[in-house]
Each structure stands twice: as C-alpha cells, then as structure tokens.
Design a protein around this motif. Sequence first.
Motif, mmCIF file in Angstrom:
data_model
loop_
_atom_site.group_PDB
_atom_site.id
_atom_site.type_symbol
_atom_site.label_atom_id
_atom_site.label_comp_id
_atom_site.label_asym_id
_atom_site.label_seq_id
_atom_site.Cartn_x
_atom_site.Cartn_y
_atom_site.Cartn_z
ATOM 1 N N UNK A 73 37.888 62.466 -22.583
ATOM 2 C CA UNK A 73 38.778 61.323 -22.400
ATOM 3 C C UNK A 73 39.424 60.983 -23.738
ATOM 4 N N UNK A 74 40.703 60.620 -23.715
ATOM 5 C CA UNK A 74 41.409 60.219 -24.928
ATOM 6 C C UNK A 74 41.839 58.760 -24.828
ATOM 7 N N UNK A 75 41.706 58.009 -25.908
ATOM 8 C CA UNK A 75 42.203 56.620 -25.909
ATOM 9 C C UNK A 75 43.726 56.588 -25.723
ATOM 10 N N UNK A 76 44.196 55.575 -25.010
ATOM 11 C CA UNK A 76 45.628 55.404 -24.734
ATOM 12 C C UNK A 76 46.026 53.989 -25.095
ATOM 13 N N UNK A 77 47.224 53.837 -25.611
ATOM 14 C CA UNK A 77 47.798 52.507 -25.773
ATOM 15 C C UNK A 77 49.273 52.582 -25.415
ATOM 16 N N UNK A 78 49.779 51.464 -24.914
ATOM 17 C CA UNK A 78 51.180 51.374 -24.528
ATOM 18 C C UNK A 78 51.888 50.517 -25.565
ATOM 19 N N UNK A 79 52.961 51.057 -26.126
ATOM 20 C CA UNK A 79 53.723 50.352 -27.156
ATOM 21 C C UNK A 79 55.201 50.466 -26.863
ATOM 22 N N UNK A 80 55.846 49.349 -26.712
ATOM 23 C CA UNK A 80 57.299 49.310 -26.527
ATOM 24 C C UNK A 80 57.755 50.277 -25.435
ATOM 25 N N UNK A 81 57.011 50.308 -24.316
ATOM 26 C CA UNK A 81 57.393 51.156 -23.201
ATOM 27 C C UNK A 81 57.033 52.620 -23.367
ATOM 28 N N UNK A 82 56.290 52.958 -24.423
ATOM 29 C CA UNK A 82 55.885 54.330 -24.689
ATOM 30 C C UNK A 82 54.383 54.486 -24.509
ATOM 31 N N UNK A 83 53.961 55.678 -24.095
ATOM 32 C CA UNK A 83 52.549 56.014 -23.980
ATOM 33 C C UNK A 83 52.141 56.748 -25.238
ATOM 34 N N UNK A 84 51.117 56.224 -25.926
ATOM 35 C CA UNK A 84 50.611 56.863 -27.136
ATOM 36 C C UNK A 84 49.149 57.215 -26.877
ATOM 37 N N UNK A 85 48.780 58.434 -27.275
ATOM 38 C CA UNK A 85 47.445 58.961 -27.021
ATOM 39 C C UNK A 85 46.814 59.359 -28.335
ATOM 40 N N UNK A 86 45.545 58.991 -28.521
ATOM 41 C CA UNK A 86 44.821 59.374 -29.729
ATOM 42 C C UNK A 86 44.133 60.715 -29.476
ATOM 43 N N UNK A 87 44.618 61.755 -30.149
ATOM 44 C CA UNK A 87 44.102 63.100 -29.977
ATOM 45 C C UNK A 87 43.608 63.605 -31.319
ATOM 46 N N UNK A 88 42.382 64.130 -31.327
ATOM 47 C CA UNK A 88 41.834 64.664 -32.598
ATOM 48 C C UNK A 88 42.333 66.064 -32.834
ATOM 49 N N UNK A 96 46.805 54.210 -41.491
ATOM 50 C CA UNK A 96 45.500 53.556 -41.575
ATOM 51 C C UNK A 96 44.492 54.528 -42.188
ATOM 52 N N UNK A 97 43.222 54.231 -42.028
ATOM 53 C CA UNK A 97 42.157 55.046 -42.597
ATOM 54 C C UNK A 97 42.103 56.439 -41.992
ATOM 55 N N UNK A 98 41.564 57.392 -42.729
ATOM 56 C CA UNK A 98 41.377 58.752 -42.250
ATOM 57 C C UNK A 98 40.323 58.757 -41.150
ATOM 58 N N UNK A 99 40.678 59.248 -39.968
ATOM 59 C CA UNK A 99 39.724 59.323 -38.872
ATOM 60 C C UNK A 99 39.675 60.713 -38.255
ATOM 61 N N UNK A 100 40.579 61.604 -38.637
ATOM 62 C CA UNK A 100 40.614 62.919 -38.023
ATOM 63 C C UNK A 100 41.382 62.944 -36.715
ATOM 64 N N UNK A 101 41.985 61.817 -36.320
ATOM 65 C CA UNK A 101 42.743 61.741 -35.079
ATOM 66 C C UNK A 101 44.075 61.070 -35.350
ATOM 67 N N UNK A 102 45.022 61.297 -34.453
ATOM 68 C CA UNK A 102 46.344 60.683 -34.570
ATOM 69 C C UNK A 102 46.737 60.060 -33.237
#
Length: 139
Positions: free
Chosen positions: A124-139, A18-24
């Motif tokens: 605080x970091x945003x979190x989303x759950x995908x296919x049983x996995x925890x994904x965290x948006x970290x800059x 997606x777009x450049x945001x400085x975080x993954x």
Amino acid sequence: MTILLDENAAAGGTAVTAVETGAEWLDACRVEDLAPGWGEAAWLNGRQVALFRFPDGSVHATDQRCPATGARVMSRGIVGGRIVEGRPVRTVASPLHKEVYRLDTGECLNADGGEGGSVPRLEIFPVRLEAGRVRVEVS
C-alpha cells in the motif's frame, strides 16, 4: 526524499524539500481522471501503481502486482468494502483468483496461507490530494 509542496505550488509556487526518507510524493494524475468505483494503473518512479477512487472522493494506491500470482493486474481488481472487527474497510479483490485485500493495510482477508503457509500482503502507498491532483508516496 519526501517533497512537500507549499499551498501555492499549483499556481507556480516552489517546492519545499523535507527530511530524507527514501520516498517521494509523486504526481500521479488529476483526481477527475479516476472514475469512482474503478482502478487505473500509473507508472511512478519506475513502478507500476494501481489507483482506486471511491464514490466519496477518497483515493487509494497499491502496487500493481498481485501478491498471490505476481501478475500486474490489481488496477483491474474489484473495489468494494467489508466489515472487519465491526468497522467498514475499503477493499480490492484480485481479478485473477479473487483474493480480497484491505486498502488500508494490504492484509489479505480470504487467503488460507497456501502451501508455504504465508498469507500474501498487497503493498500500500500513502496518497494525498492536493489542488485536484493525486500524489502518491513511492519509495
């Protein structure tokens, strides 16, 4: 950069950039690796992150560093909740001096500001759950 996975990514699909945001969005662990009511630490993108799973299955992520002391201990904190302005919020208390932080904003609920007058805030970091996995948006 933020990476968005398509629905088939867990089954060998491709990642869409997606777009450049400085975080993954980084893969932290399986949801089942986190025991409800407890915290765990993870090393993501060169940072220590504390992960908390609640009995309803929701997951929150914060910096592992305690804002008040600088010690990397937040995953050992006491998870819970408080009523703030008439609504329930999830919290974690530092295991050192028991400062209580909101897991939605990072605001410290019981600090007086101390000598310098500034109230510590937990990152605080945003979190989303995908296919049983925890994904965290970290800059």
